[in-house]
Design a protein around this motif. Structure first.
Motif: not given
Length: 484
Positions: A339-340, A332-333, A5, A19, A17, A336, A2
């Protein structure tokens, strides 16, 4: 991989991504209303082209803020039923106090109904007319409280934070040279504290590194200047430190959070962010004398020092939310999912702040709508277009949010003219993110149709972005053809 990162765009146009699957399952749902293009046009006109004044029932995907809009867990709702509503000495306060001490490390905890209330108490205690407050970029309510109490804010963030395209891991870092020059110029005695945000909202949710915080702490210690942390999204900042800062990958988010706070003298907190609560906040400090002053003021402005404007049930929800906020799978979820959305928007060639931050995707409105003059507020214009296109509510973070210079009365013109797509925690699905990304891509493809923006018809003196009203500058219907 992603953009958040790797600091690189997806390898191929249109790459997506995947995720992580959410570490929860759905127990109840809230129906959303789909509106027609004409309904949205009528509603936006009634709201004075300020999406913040729209009735929530007429918004399909609400990305206005992540403050108080996240989904509480079943444990939080269960904790609500345990709330002790005693006026004095509520056991729910002591649970909150224990959670803050355990995860943030501050000894003295003063509850407040939300983050800006904690900022008000802090500013009234520490700031006097003529004081100078440095910080790693301003935030709207923080600077307002500082200025209302007579201080002047100074931006000491690294220059790259003002460049949307600068793809660096810690764009929230303090420029130590700027801080040292300010101290030399005004004198340490004129600086009541250094204001550190983690993450930096107005820069695009960008984190500050632990190493930079340590350097700031060392410099301020030599000059006996306190450091106060805006901890609203410090858990997200801790996650970025774990992912990006050398030597930190084996530490837990909870451990890093404690290390961050250990480098400061106190913190203001909006528990409506990282802690998942619908309302609540706190001010926490190490100095017992400062804590006593804060308790005295919180009684005047918020309520007794053991509830601070919150009901016992809200104290319980915040305490439980603090425990849940540092769980590795959950944070984390959350990161992400943001980020997605960023990856999908970047794949469409849309100008945006890089890298993607922790709580939102920030669109570069000036580059998105290059034909809209700065004085016609490109970011405010783009928020209107997103609502008209797909019923999406976003936030302007540009010249309207920056307000006017209190001395000259002129509009501030920040280098960043952004639209914030803010993702509430545990609320929307990947499909919702696809709807948002598709709408942004459609509007970007139509960007040539945007030749003019909006102008004020009503402008409040303070925090004007909340209640301002606008009108389209062009006489034709706003943004040309009907939204899809």
């Amino acid at each position: 991989m992603s953009v958040s990162d790797s600091f690189e765009p997806p390898a191929e146009p249109g790459a997506r991504l995947r995720h992580p699957a959410e570490p929860w399952r759905v127990k109840s749902v809230e129906p959303l209303r789909l509106t027609s293009p004409q309904e949205r046009r009528d509603a936006l006109e009634q709201a004075g082209y300020n999406v913040g004044l729209l009735p929530a029932d007429l918004v399909y995907i609400d990305l206005y803020t992540d403050s108080g809009t996240s989904a509480m867990s079943d444990r939080q709702w269960a904790a609500v039923m345990l709330g002790d509503e005693s006026y004095a000495g509520s056991r729910s306060f002591y649970r909150l106090e224990a959670a803050v001490r355990r995860y943030y490390g501050y000894e003295h905890v003063i509850p407040a109904h939300q983050g800006r209330a904690a900022e008000n108490i802090l500013s009234r205690i520490l700031i006097r007319p003529g004081h100078q407050v440095p910080g790693n970029m301003y935030f709207t309510t923080t600077r307002t409280h500082q200025e209302l109490n007579g201080a002047v804010f100074h931006d000491i963030v690294v220059d790259e934070a003002h460049d949307p395209a600068a793809d660096l891991p810690f764009k929230g870092n303090v420029d130590l040279g700027k801080l040292e020059r300010l101290i030399d110029k005004v004198g340490a005695e004129q600086i009541p504290y250094v204001s550190l945000a983690a993450t930096v909202n107005m820069a695009g949710g960008q984190p500050i590194s632990l190493a930079n915080m340590a350097d700031v702490r060392e410099l301020t210690r030599r000059h006996r200047i306190p450091v106060i942390l805006d901890a609203a999204r410090a858990v997200e900042n801790a996650w970025f430190i774990k992912q990006r800062e050398p030597g930190r990958g084996e530490e837990t988010v909870a451990e890093i959070l404690r290390e961050m706070c250990a480098l400061t003298d106190g913190a203001t907190m909006s528990a409506k962010k990282d802690s998942f609560a619908n309302i609540g906040g706190w001010l926490a400090v190490r100095d017992p004398q400062l804590a006593e002053k804060a308790r005295n003021l919180v009684v005047v402005y918020e309520g007794l020092h053991t509830y601070g404007g919150m009901a016992g049930r809200d104290l319980e929800a915040v305490a439980q939310g603090i425990e849940e906020s540092v769980r590795e799978d959950g944070i984390r979820t959350r990161i992400e999912q943001v980020a997605y959305l960023g990856d999908r928007i970047a794949a469409a060639g849309v100008p945006m702040v890089r890298p993607v931050g922790g709580h939102a995707v920030f669109l570069d409105a000036r580059a998105f709508l290059p034909a809209v003059p700065p004085e016609e507020f490109p970011a405010q214009t783009l928020t209107c277009a997103l609502y008209l296109d797909a019923g999406i509510r976003s936030t302007e973070r540009g010249a309207v949010s920056a307000g006017r210079d209190p001395d000259t009365g002129e509009n501030r013109c920040p280098r960043l003219e952004l639209v914030r797509l803010t993702i509430p925690r545990r609320v929307y699905t990947q499909s919702h993110m696809d709807v948002v990304a598709d709408s942004v891509a459609r509007l970007h493809a139509r960007r040539g149709e945007f030749a003019s923006g909006v102008s004020f018809t009503h402008e409040p003196a303070t925090l004007r972005f909340f209640q301002s009203r606008f009108r389209p500058v062009a006489s034709a219907p706003l943004f040309g053809p009907a939204a899809r």
